[in-house]
Design an enzyme around this catalytic site. Structure first.
Site, PDB file in Angstrom:
ATOM      1  N   GLY A  12      -1.528  -5.708   7.202  1.00  0.00           N
ATOM      2  CA  GLY A  12      -0.201  -5.682   6.599  1.00  0.00           C
ATOM      3  C   GLY A  12       0.147  -6.876   5.733  1.00  0.00           C
ATOM      4  O   GLY A  12       1.325  -7.221   5.620  1.00  0.00           O
ATOM      5  N   HIS A 110      -4.150  -0.145  -4.759  1.00  0.00           N
ATOM      6  CA  HIS A 110      -5.607   0.009  -4.636  1.00  0.00           C
ATOM      7  C   HIS A 110      -6.274  -1.271  -5.145  1.00  0.00           C
ATOM      8  O   HIS A 110      -5.911  -1.764  -6.218  1.00  0.00           O
ATOM      9  CB  HIS A 110      -6.092   1.223  -5.441  1.00  0.00           C
ATOM     10  CG  HIS A 110      -7.549   1.466  -5.266  1.00  0.00           C
ATOM     11  ND1 HIS A 110      -8.076   2.015  -4.116  1.00  0.00           N
ATOM     12  CD2 HIS A 110      -8.606   1.181  -6.072  1.00  0.00           C
ATOM     13  CE1 HIS A 110      -9.395   2.077  -4.228  1.00  0.00           C
ATOM     14  NE2 HIS A 110      -9.734   1.580  -5.401  1.00  0.00           N
TER      15      HIS A 110
HETATM   16  C1  GAR Z   1      -5.503  -4.047   0.580  1.00  0.00           C
HETATM   17  O1  GAR Z   1      -6.484  -4.759  -0.136  1.00  0.00           O
HETATM   18  C2  GAR Z   1      -5.215  -2.724  -0.103  1.00  0.00           C
HETATM   19  O2  GAR Z   1      -5.254  -2.802  -1.486  1.00  0.00           O
HETATM   20  C3  GAR Z   1      -6.347  -1.891   0.416  1.00  0.00           C
HETATM   21  O3  GAR Z   1      -6.502  -2.262   1.759  1.00  0.00           O
HETATM   22  C4  GAR Z   1      -6.048  -3.612   1.942  1.00  0.00           C
HETATM   23  C5  GAR Z   1      -4.988  -3.612   3.019  1.00  0.00           C
HETATM   24  O4  GAR Z   1      -4.625  -4.912   3.362  1.00  0.00           O
HETATM   25  N1  GAR Z   1      -6.068  -0.488   0.269  1.00  0.00           N
HETATM   26  C6  GAR Z   1      -7.009   0.428   0.042  1.00  0.00           C
HETATM   27  O5  GAR Z   1      -8.193   0.173  -0.018  1.00  0.00           O
HETATM   28  C7  GAR Z   1      -6.494   1.846  -0.135  1.00  0.00           C
HETATM   29  N2  GAR Z   1      -7.489   2.677  -0.738  1.00  0.00           N
HETATM   30  P1  GAR Z   1      -3.241  -5.242   4.099  1.00  0.00           P
HETATM   31  O6  GAR Z   1      -3.133  -4.336   5.327  1.00  0.00           O
HETATM   32  O7  GAR Z   1      -3.409  -6.683   4.493  1.00  0.00           O
HETATM   33  O8  GAR Z   1      -2.112  -5.021   3.134  1.00  0.00           O
END
Ligand code: GAR
Length: 208
Positions: A12, A110
């Site tokens: 998150g 993304h």
């Molecule tokens: C982030 O880098 C987001 O862009 C990616 O997962 C991570 C989540 O981090 N999302 C994807 O790959 C969706 N296809 P977070 O939970 O620390 O925000």
């Protein structure tokens, strides 16, 4: 004031960036009214609780199939009276009913420059691994509206950074997050809440 519902699955940090932006008064005409996690115990839930934001878990685990899971999410979004849904590190692909129920109201972040390194299987660290294996010299992040095609909806904001010699998936992920994701996502959310994003013929345009 728009109701922003944030869907998460993990740490998150993008949710945290949204909360911090909200506290600085940078989300104009919107507020985070609910966080929904696809996983019990996701640290994102703790972040929501710490800031007094209502949080709920709709666990993918134990749910029979994608259709049933999508229905549970749809029911929750209606209960929460969502105006904007933010997929913020949400690692479940929902079925097309959700995108159809909220056209150009679901935003996804993304960690690459769409249309490269996206689609099914490209999530989290896997994206950065694929970027490094390909040898591209630039990578980035994309905020886009979700439609029925995975990572396929209108692009709202993008940013790019160089890939450096010696990068690992972890160092690249960190730079993409720090320099791009944590800035682009709150900005796109604020633009949406102010009615400054218009979609015409499948193309999103920002009017600042
Ligand atoms: C982030 O880098 C987001 O862009 C990616 O997962 C991570 C989540 O981090 N999302 C994807 O790959 C969706 N296809 P977070 O939970 O620390 O925000």
């Amino acid at each position: 004031m728009k109701n922003i519902v944030v869907l998460v699955s993990g740490g998150g940090t993008n949710l945290q960036a949204l909360i911090d932006a909200q506290q600085r008064g940078e989300i104009e005409n919107g507020r985070i009214t609910c966080v929904i996690s696809s996983k019990e115990g996701a640290y994102a839930l703790e972040r929501a609780r710490r800031h007094g934001i209502p949080a709920r878990v709709i666990a993918r685990k134990g749910c029979p199939d994608r259709g049933e899971y999508s229905q549970r999410i749809l029911d929750a979004l209606r209960e929460e009276k969502a105006d904007l849904i933010v997929l913020s590190g949400f690692m479940v692909i929902l079925d097309e009913r959700v995108a159809k129920a909220y056209p150009n109201q679901i935003m996804n972040i993304h960690p690459a420059l769409i249309p490269a390194f996206c689609g099914p299987g490209f999530y989290g660290l896997h994206v950065h691994e694929a970027v490094l294996q390909s040898g591209v010299k630039l990578t980035g992040a994309t905020v886009h509206f979700a439609n029925e095609v995975c990572d396929g909806g209108p692009i709202i904001l993008q940013g790019a950074i160089p890939v450096e010699n010696g990068d690992t998936p972890e160092t690249l992920q960190r730079r993409v997050m720090e320099q791009l994701e944590w800035k682009l996502l709150p900005k796109a959310v604020s633009l949406f809440c102010q009615g400054k994003i218009k979609v015409e013929d499948g193309v999103a345009r920002v009017y600042e």
